[in-house]
Scaffold this active site. Sequence first.
Site, PDB file in Angstrom:
ATOM      1  N   LYS A 132     -10.804  25.527  -5.450  1.00 52.28           N
ATOM      2  CA  LYS A 132     -10.100  26.619  -4.795  1.00 52.28           C
ATOM      3  C   LYS A 132      -8.635  26.630  -5.233  1.00 52.28           C
ATOM      4  CE  LYS A 132     -12.900  26.605  -0.562  1.00 52.28           C
ATOM      5  NZ  LYS A 132     -13.423  27.976  -0.651  1.00 52.28           N
TER       6      LYS A 132
ATOM      7  N   ARG B 260     -24.500  28.375   0.617  1.00 52.93           N
ATOM      8  CA  ARG B 260     -25.853  28.928   0.499  1.00 52.93           C
ATOM      9  C   ARG B 260     -26.843  27.897  -0.062  1.00 52.93           C
ATOM     10  NH1 ARG B 260     -23.644  33.655  -3.223  1.00 52.93           N
ATOM     11  NH2 ARG B 260     -21.909  33.207  -1.807  1.00 52.93           N
TER      12      ARG B 260
END
Length: 511
Positions: free
Chosen positions: A285, A359
Amino acid sequence: MTALTLSTAAAPGLRVDALVIGVAKGSGSKGAGLVVAPGAEAVDHAYDGKLAGVLETLGASGSEGEVTKLPAPSGFKAPLVVAVGLGALPEDEEAGFDGEALRKAAGIAARALAGSKKAAFALPLADAADLGAIAEGVLLGAYSFDAYKDTAGERKNGKAPLAEAALLGAKPRDKAHKAALERATAVSEELNRARDLINTPPNDLNPESFAAIATAAAKEHGIKVQVLDEKALAKGGYGGILGVGAGSAAGPRLVKLTYTHSRNAKHLALVGKGITYDSGGISLKPAGHNETMKCDMSGAAAVFAAVVAAARLSLEVNVTGWLALAENMPSGSATRPGDVLRMFSGKTVEVLNTDAEGRLVLADALWAASQEKPDAIVDVATLTGAMVLALGNRTFGVMANDDAFRAAVVEAAEEVGEASWPMPLPEHLRKGMDSPTADIANMGERMGGGLVAGLFLREFVGEGITWAHLDIAGPAFNEGGPFGYTPKGGTGSAVRTLVRLAELTAAGDLG
C-alpha cells in the site's frame, strides 16, 4: 460498560448527576418551534410549562445531535438537566419517535456525560422497543477504548465513561421490558468487544491471539470452537488463507465457532474477513494508506460478536461463525503477483494483486461453510475501497445471489439502525477475472471493483446455497469525530444486522 437499571421513580427525587430529556423540532399543529418530548413532563412542569422557551433562549432548536445543558429546576435533587435533540417531531405523533432517533440521542447524551457517576434518562419510552433502543444508545455511546492509555490523569479530569444510567419510564417487572434490556445489553457488550478488537494495535492482535480470544469467549458461553493452525490448514488444502499469511511471521488461522440450539434445525453461517494487519503484501500500500489497517479484521470481529450474542440470548437457531484470520505482510516467503493458489474448493486463483487478499481468505472460509449446507451464508468484510467511493463512510453495500434475500438483509439492517444499500452483481463483470493460467484471477475490471469482488466470492459459495456479502469497508472504522452512538475508531459495523438475521432465521422469517 455502563451499568443500566430500569426505574419507575419520579424524576425530581432522583439523586443523580444529571437528568437527560429529549427535545424535538416542532411541525404541523405543534408549530415550528422547539417541542419538549414525552418523558420530560416533570421538568417542564417545574419550569411552569416554559421549558421550551428557556431552551430556545439558550440556543436549542431540537435538531438531531444537539446537546443543551441547564441547571435543574428547584425541587430536583439532580443538579443538571441535559436536553438532547431528537430531530423533527414525528408526523404521526401517536407512532412515537423512530428507534434510531432514540438510540442516537441516548448515545450522544451518554458521551456528553463522560465523567459522571450516574444519570437518569427520561427520553420518550412508549414500549419495549423504545427501551431497547435507548439502552443500546447509552451502552454504545458511552464506549471508550483506553486499554493503552494512562487513564489515571484522564479520569481525574472527569473523562471516565458514564458509570451508571437509570432508564425512567421502564417497567422493571414487565417481561417485555426485561427482555429488551437483556437483548440490548448482550448485543451492545458484544459489539463493544468487537470495537475493542478492532482498536487493538496489530502488534498485540494477530491471528493466533485473535483465535485465543475467540476460544476463551466460546468456552465461557457454551460455544464449540475449532481452530485450524498452519499445519491443519496445509493438510486441509486451504490455499487462500495460507497464501495470504505466507509473508508473515504470525501464522494464519481459521476459527470455527458453533452455537447450536436443540429446538431449531435452521442453520445460519457467518463468515468474517480477519486480516489483523494489511500492508498490501508485495503489492504494498502507498504511504498514508497503512495507518488504519489494523481494522481489516472488522468482519471477523463482527461475526465473532454476533455468534456470542446469539449464544447469550439463547436464540432458537444454529449459528456457525467462520473467522478467516491472517496477516498480510511482504517478505521473502510472501505470495507474489503472478503466483497461482489452489483454494480449498479445488479451484485455482491467479493472484494479480496481493492487496486483494480479503477475497482469498473469504473464498476458503465460504467453501468450508458451504460443506455444511446451511440455510444461508452471510459474509462480512472490509473488502474494497471501491465500496467506500460508491457509498461513503457510513453505509455498507449488500450483494447476494438471491434478490429477495438481499432485500431481507437490507431490511434487517434498517430495522436495527445500520445504513446499508443493495448492490448488483452484473454478470458482464465476471469476464474481467478470466485468467489464461488459472480458473480465475483475483482481480478484474477496475471500475465497479466492489462488485467484481462480490462476483469473485460468489464463485466459492456452494451450489444452491443462499448467500449475501456485506462490504463494510466504509463504516467499519471511523477516522473522524464521534457522532450519534458511534465513536472514533472501530465501530462494530454489521454486528447488529447479523444478530437480527439470526433472530429472523430463528423465527422462520428469513428466506
